[in-house]
Design a protein around this motif. Structure first.
Motif, PDB file in Angstrom:
ATOM      1  N   GLY A 119     -79.576 -25.949  12.823  1.00 39.74           N
ATOM      2  CA  GLY A 119     -78.125 -26.039  12.747  1.00 39.74           C
ATOM      3  C   GLY A 119     -77.713 -27.336  12.077  1.00 39.74           C
ATOM      4  N   ASN A 120     -76.403 -27.547  11.966  1.00 39.25           N
ATOM      5  CA  ASN A 120     -75.848 -28.757  11.359  1.00 39.25           C
ATOM      6  C   ASN A 120     -76.364 -28.941   9.938  1.00 39.25           C
ATOM      7  OD1 ASN A 120     -74.410 -31.181  11.073  1.00 39.25           O
ATOM      8  ND2 ASN A 120     -76.082 -32.403  11.918  1.00 39.25           N
ATOM      9  N   ARG A 121     -76.194 -27.910   9.121  1.00 36.17           N
ATOM     10  CA  ARG A 121     -76.589 -28.025   7.713  1.00 36.17           C
ATOM     11  C   ARG A 121     -75.802 -29.145   7.031  1.00 36.17           C
ATOM     12  NH1 ARG A 121     -76.481 -23.565   2.742  1.00 36.17           N
ATOM     13  NH2 ARG A 121     -75.790 -25.042   1.157  1.00 36.17           N
ATOM     14  N   ARG A 122     -76.505 -29.926   6.209  1.00 37.44           N
ATOM     15  CA  ARG A 122     -75.851 -31.021   5.505  1.00 37.44           C
ATOM     16  C   ARG A 122     -76.600 -31.340   4.221  1.00 37.44           C
ATOM     17  NH1 ARG A 122     -78.592 -32.248   9.957  1.00 37.44           N
ATOM     18  NH2 ARG A 122     -80.095 -33.972   9.999  1.00 37.44           N
ATOM     19  N   ASN A 123     -75.924 -31.994   3.295  1.00 33.71           N
ATOM     20  CA  ASN A 123     -76.562 -32.498   2.091  1.00 33.71           C
ATOM     21  C   ASN A 123     -77.273 -33.797   2.438  1.00 33.71           C
ATOM     22  OD1 ASN A 123     -75.528 -30.388   0.546  1.00 33.71           O
ATOM     23  ND2 ASN A 123     -73.697 -31.546  -0.029  1.00 33.71           N
ATOM     24  N   PHE A 124     -78.609 -33.797   2.338  1.00 26.61           N
ATOM     25  CA  PHE A 124     -79.388 -34.961   2.747  1.00 26.61           C
ATOM     26  C   PHE A 124     -79.553 -35.967   1.625  1.00 26.61           C
ATOM     27  CE2 PHE A 124     -83.640 -36.971   2.881  1.00 26.61           C
ATOM     28  CZ  PHE A 124     -83.476 -37.749   4.019  1.00 26.61           C
ATOM     29  N   ALA A 125     -79.861 -35.500   0.425  1.00 27.67           N
ATOM     30  CA  ALA A 125     -80.155 -36.412  -0.688  1.00 27.67           C
ATOM     31  C   ALA A 125     -79.675 -35.801  -1.991  1.00 27.67           C
ATOM     32  CB  ALA A 125     -81.653 -36.698  -0.756  1.00 27.67           C
ATOM     33  N   LYS A 126     -79.024 -36.617  -2.824  1.00 29.83           N
ATOM     34  CA  LYS A 126     -78.542 -36.173  -4.122  1.00 29.83           C
ATOM     35  C   LYS A 126     -79.631 -36.389  -5.160  1.00 29.83           C
ATOM     36  CE  LYS A 126     -74.590 -36.688  -7.251  1.00 29.83           C
ATOM     37  NZ  LYS A 126     -73.300 -37.382  -7.456  1.00 29.83           N
ATOM     38  N   LEU A 127     -79.892 -35.355  -5.961  1.00 31.20           N
ATOM     39  CA  LEU A 127     -81.038 -35.364  -6.862  1.00 31.20           C
ATOM     40  C   LEU A 127     -80.674 -35.805  -8.276  1.00 31.20           C
ATOM     41  CD1 LEU A 127     -82.484 -32.022  -5.546  1.00 31.20           C
ATOM     42  CD2 LEU A 127     -83.637 -34.230  -5.375  1.00 31.20           C
ATOM     43  N   ALA A 128     -81.471 -36.735  -8.808  1.00 28.83           N
ATOM     44  CA  ALA A 128     -81.292 -37.197 -10.186  1.00 28.83           C
ATOM     45  C   ALA A 128     -81.667 -36.112 -11.186  1.00 28.83           C
ATOM     46  CB  ALA A 128     -82.146 -38.445 -10.435  1.00 28.83           C
ATOM     47  N   GLY A 129     -82.432 -35.109 -10.730  1.00 26.85           N
ATOM     48  CA  GLY A 129     -82.856 -34.038 -11.622  1.00 26.85           C
ATOM     49  C   GLY A 129     -81.790 -33.005 -11.927  1.00 26.85           C
ATOM     50  N   TRP A 130     -80.621 -33.137 -11.318  1.00 29.09           N
ATOM     51  CA  TRP A 130     -79.534 -32.175 -11.534  1.00 29.09           C
ATOM     52  C   TRP A 130     -79.091 -32.213 -12.989  1.00 29.09           C
ATOM     53  CZ3 TRP A 130     -77.488 -28.069  -9.515  1.00 29.09           C
ATOM     54  CH2 TRP A 130     -76.156 -27.714  -9.736  1.00 29.09           C
ATOM     55  N   GLN A 131     -79.279 -31.125 -13.711  1.00 31.87           N
ATOM     56  CA  GLN A 131     -78.934 -31.094 -15.128  1.00 31.87           C
ATOM     57  C   GLN A 131     -78.681 -29.664 -15.576  1.00 31.87           C
ATOM     58  OE1 GLN A 131     -82.648 -32.880 -16.503  1.00 31.87           O
ATOM     59  NE2 GLN A 131     -83.395 -30.908 -17.202  1.00 31.87           N
ATOM     60  N   LYS A 132     -78.037 -29.534 -16.720  1.00 29.98           N
ATOM     61  CA  LYS A 132     -77.728 -28.216 -17.259  1.00 29.98           C
ATOM     62  C   LYS A 132     -78.794 -27.811 -18.261  1.00 29.98           C
ATOM     63  CE  LYS A 132     -73.964 -25.441 -19.192  1.00 29.98           C
ATOM     64  NZ  LYS A 132     -72.565 -25.458 -19.684  1.00 29.98           N
ATOM     65  N   GLY A 133     -79.367 -26.631 -18.061  1.00 26.44           N
ATOM     66  CA  GLY A 133     -80.371 -26.100 -18.973  1.00 26.44           C
ATOM     67  C   GLY A 133     -79.907 -24.792 -19.581  1.00 26.44           C
ATOM     68  N   GLU A 134     -80.838 -24.076 -20.176  1.00 22.26           N
ATOM     69  CA  GLU A 134     -80.507 -22.799 -20.827  1.00 22.26           C
ATOM     70  C   GLU A 134     -79.964 -21.776 -19.838  1.00 22.26           C
ATOM     71  OE1 GLU A 134     -83.909 -21.391 -22.894  1.00 22.26           O
ATOM     72  OE2 GLU A 134     -83.960 -23.045 -24.336  1.00 22.26           O
ATOM     73  N   ASP A 135     -80.431 -21.855 -18.589  1.00 28.22           N
ATOM     74  CA  ASP A 135     -80.017 -20.873 -17.585  1.00 28.22           C
ATOM     75  C   ASP A 135     -78.937 -21.410 -16.652  1.00 28.22           C
ATOM     76  OD1 ASP A 135     -81.924 -19.033 -18.558  1.00 28.22           O
ATOM     77  OD2 ASP A 135     -83.493 -19.990 -17.378  1.00 28.22           O
ATOM     78  N   GLY A 136     -78.312 -22.522 -17.019  1.00 31.28           N
ATOM     79  CA  GLY A 136     -77.265 -23.100 -16.179  1.00 31.28           C
ATOM     80  C   GLY A 136     -77.732 -24.364 -15.474  1.00 31.28           C
ATOM     81  N   TRP A 137     -76.963 -24.805 -14.495  1.00 28.57           N
ATOM     82  CA  TRP A 137     -77.261 -26.040 -13.784  1.00 28.57           C
ATOM     83  C   TRP A 137     -78.368 -25.846 -12.755  1.00 28.57           C
ATOM     84  CZ3 TRP A 137     -75.407 -30.895 -14.643  1.00 28.57           C
ATOM     85  CH2 TRP A 137     -74.338 -31.007 -15.552  1.00 28.57           C
ATOM     86  N   SER A 138     -79.258 -26.825 -12.672  1.00 29.17           N
ATOM     87  CA  SER A 138     -80.363 -26.783 -11.717  1.00 29.17           C
ATOM     88  C   SER A 138     -80.913 -28.185 -11.510  1.00 29.17           C
ATOM     89  CB  SER A 138     -81.482 -25.860 -12.233  1.00 29.17           C
ATOM     90  OG  SER A 138     -82.647 -26.006 -11.448  1.00 29.17           O
ATOM     91  N   SER A 139     -81.361 -28.469 -10.297  1.00 31.71           N
ATOM     92  CA  SER A 139     -82.070 -29.725 -10.023  1.00 31.71           C
ATOM     93  C   SER A 139     -83.565 -29.562 -10.234  1.00 31.71           C
ATOM     94  CB  SER A 139     -81.818 -30.164  -8.576  1.00 31.71           C
ATOM     95  OG  SER A 139     -82.297 -29.171  -7.672  1.00 31.71           O
ATOM     96  N   GLY A 140     -84.029 -28.298 -10.274  1.00 33.13           N
ATOM     97  CA  GLY A 140     -85.465 -28.045 -10.343  1.00 33.13           C
ATOM     98  C   GLY A 140     -86.174 -28.403  -9.063  1.00 33.13           C
ATOM     99  N   ALA A 141     -85.438 -28.638  -7.977  1.00 32.02           N
ATOM    100  CA  ALA A 141     -86.058 -29.059  -6.714  1.00 32.02           C
ATOM    101  C   ALA A 141     -87.083 -28.045  -6.250  1.00 32.02           C
ATOM    102  CB  ALA A 141     -84.979 -29.257  -5.655  1.00 32.02           C
ATOM    103  N   ASP A 142     -88.282 -28.531  -5.970  1.00 31.52           N
ATOM    104  CA  ASP A 142     -89.395 -27.643  -5.627  1.00 31.52           C
ATOM    105  C   ASP A 142     -90.112 -28.188  -4.392  1.00 31.52           C
ATOM    106  OD1 ASP A 142     -91.574 -25.819  -5.737  1.00 31.52           O
ATOM    107  OD2 ASP A 142     -91.428 -25.695  -7.901  1.00 31.52           O
ATOM    108  N   GLY A 143     -91.361 -28.623  -4.546  1.00 32.55           N
ATOM    109  CA  GLY A 143     -92.145 -29.045  -3.399  1.00 32.55           C
ATOM    110  C   GLY A 143     -91.651 -30.329  -2.764  1.00 32.55           C
ATOM    111  N   LEU A 144     -91.950 -30.484  -1.457  1.00 33.73           N
ATOM    112  CA  LEU A 144     -91.563 -31.649  -0.674  1.00 33.73           C
ATOM    113  C   LEU A 144     -92.775 -32.215   0.065  1.00 33.73           C
ATOM    114  CD1 LEU A 144     -88.357 -30.176   1.062  1.00 33.73           C
ATOM    115  CD2 LEU A 144     -88.456 -31.487  -1.064  1.00 33.73           C
ATOM    116  N   ALA A 145     -92.817 -33.528   0.193  1.00 36.91           N
ATOM    117  CA  ALA A 145     -93.866 -34.186   0.982  1.00 36.91           C
ATOM    118  C   ALA A 145     -93.261 -35.383   1.694  1.00 36.91           C
ATOM    119  CB  ALA A 145     -95.024 -34.625   0.086  1.00 36.91           C
ATOM    120  N   LEU A 146     -93.903 -35.812   2.767  1.00 43.84           N
ATOM    121  CA  LEU A 146     -93.443 -36.961   3.548  1.00 43.84           C
ATOM    122  C   LEU A 146     -94.535 -38.006   3.637  1.00 43.84           C
ATOM    123  CD1 LEU A 146     -91.707 -35.535   6.736  1.00 43.84           C
ATOM    124  CD2 LEU A 146     -90.611 -36.857   4.951  1.00 43.84           C
ATOM    125  N   ASP A 147     -94.132 -39.293   3.717  1.00 37.52           N
ATOM    126  CA  ASP A 147     -95.119 -40.321   4.016  1.00 37.52           C
ATOM    127  C   ASP A 147     -94.939 -40.784   5.456  1.00 37.52           C
ATOM    128  OD1 ASP A 147     -93.129 -42.308   4.151  1.00 37.52           O
ATOM    129  OD2 ASP A 147     -93.528 -43.078   2.138  1.00 37.52           O
TER     130      ASP A 147
END
Length: 316
Positions: free
Chosen positions: A220-248
């Protein structure tokens, strides 16, 4: 060349600079020393996804189009760990050594290794088959969170069935629930170190999403956690390309995006970006000391020696 500021322009300039034979890391305090060579292990894989740190210090990842799970040894030797993986994509590792995978040929989630313990954990929701199981993370309780990114038009299939993306949960008792169906294209998924927060990468969104995790595994409590520098417009529209995640081990979140590897602190503040020669798809800490970040994407596998350390006992 190093950048103290990680503006979008800085990221783009640095990304252009690392097209040389030996790309290097920018300096990110506590994460990466400046000027460390980003080592290419091998290029030419047929699909690169789902990396996890394996118990022997090696790295496993899925060569999705070749239907294999590949092993990269501590000596960088590459070998096929498992053939005929049913299109395994994201991977997780149990304390007993079983490998759990979301699978894309015959869509399902289940144990794929070892052979004598193969098991289906989920293959349909409310009688409907999954569309594109993408990534998963296993909680200490044995529960599994996974994403289904749905369908999307491609050159080969310009008119796919209507997309039904979602985030799903398999309880320790084996009960399947859908936790979210309002994310455009859910992709990478990860739990915070204390497992109180679930992170979800939305490939078509500008932010990494975060949810609070309740005692029963619900979110619950959905929220925007981090704004991505990868957010850009490509041939298929806007996308961050956000994919895999890892933690340290300090709770920093690493995101594979259009910009490269974006690093955020536990509060979602941007710390820096490690650009790569090829756009990354997924990543995981591995090695005996878990100070090596392995990154796969677009047929290539890289490794980066970091100051940061992965979480002990975590596969990624």
């Amino acid at each position: 060349m190093l950048f103290k500021s990680f503006s979008t322009l800085g990221v783009l300039l640095f990304a252009a600079a690392v097209q040389a034979d030996d790309p290097v890391t920018p300096a990110i305090p506590g994460v990466a020393a400046g000027g460390v060579v980003i080592e290419l292990i091998k290029d030419g894989f047929k699909g690169t996804e789902g990396p996890i740190g394996y118990s022997d210090g090696s790295l496993l990842f899925t060569e999705t189009q070749a239907n294999n799970i590949v092993r990269i040894g501590p000596d960088d030797k590459v070998s096929v760990f498992l053939k005929d993986s049913n299109g395994a994509n994201g991977l997780a590792l149990t304390p007993g050594g079983e490998i759990v995978a979301v699978q894309t040929v015959k869509t399902k989630v289940g144990i794929v290794y070892p052979a004598n313990k193969k098991k289906i954990l989920a293959e349909k929701f409310e009688g409907v088959e999954f569309q594109r199981p993408n990534d998963l993370v296993r909680a200490n309780s044995g529960a599994i969170y996974f994403t289904d990114s749905g369908t999307r038009p491609t050159k080969e299939n310009p008119n796919p069935p209507p997309s039904h993306p979602g985030v799903f949960y398999i309880s320790p008792a084996g009960e399947l629930k859908r936790l979210a169906n309002d994310i455009e294209r859910p992709n990478g998924i990860q739990l915070s170190k204390d497992e109180s927060v679930l992170y979800v990468a939305n490939t078509l969104g500008e932010h990494i999403l975060a949810y609070d995790v309740a005692a029963d595994g619900s979110i619950g409590n959905r929220r925007n956690f981090a704004k991505l520098a990868g957010w850009q417009k490509g041939e298929d529209g806007w996308s961050s390309g956000a994919d895999g995640l890892a933690l340290d081990d300090e709770g920093r979140l690493y995101v594979a995006s259009n910009a490269g590897i974006e690093v955020f602190d536990a509060k979602g503040e941007a710390l820096g970006v490690i650009p790569l020669p090829k756009k990354p798809q997924n990543l995981a800490f591995a090695g005996s000391d878990k100070k090596t970040l392995y990154v796969v994407g677009r047929g290539a596998a890289y490794k980066i020696a970091l100051l940061a350390q992965g979480i002990s006992g975590r596969a990624k």
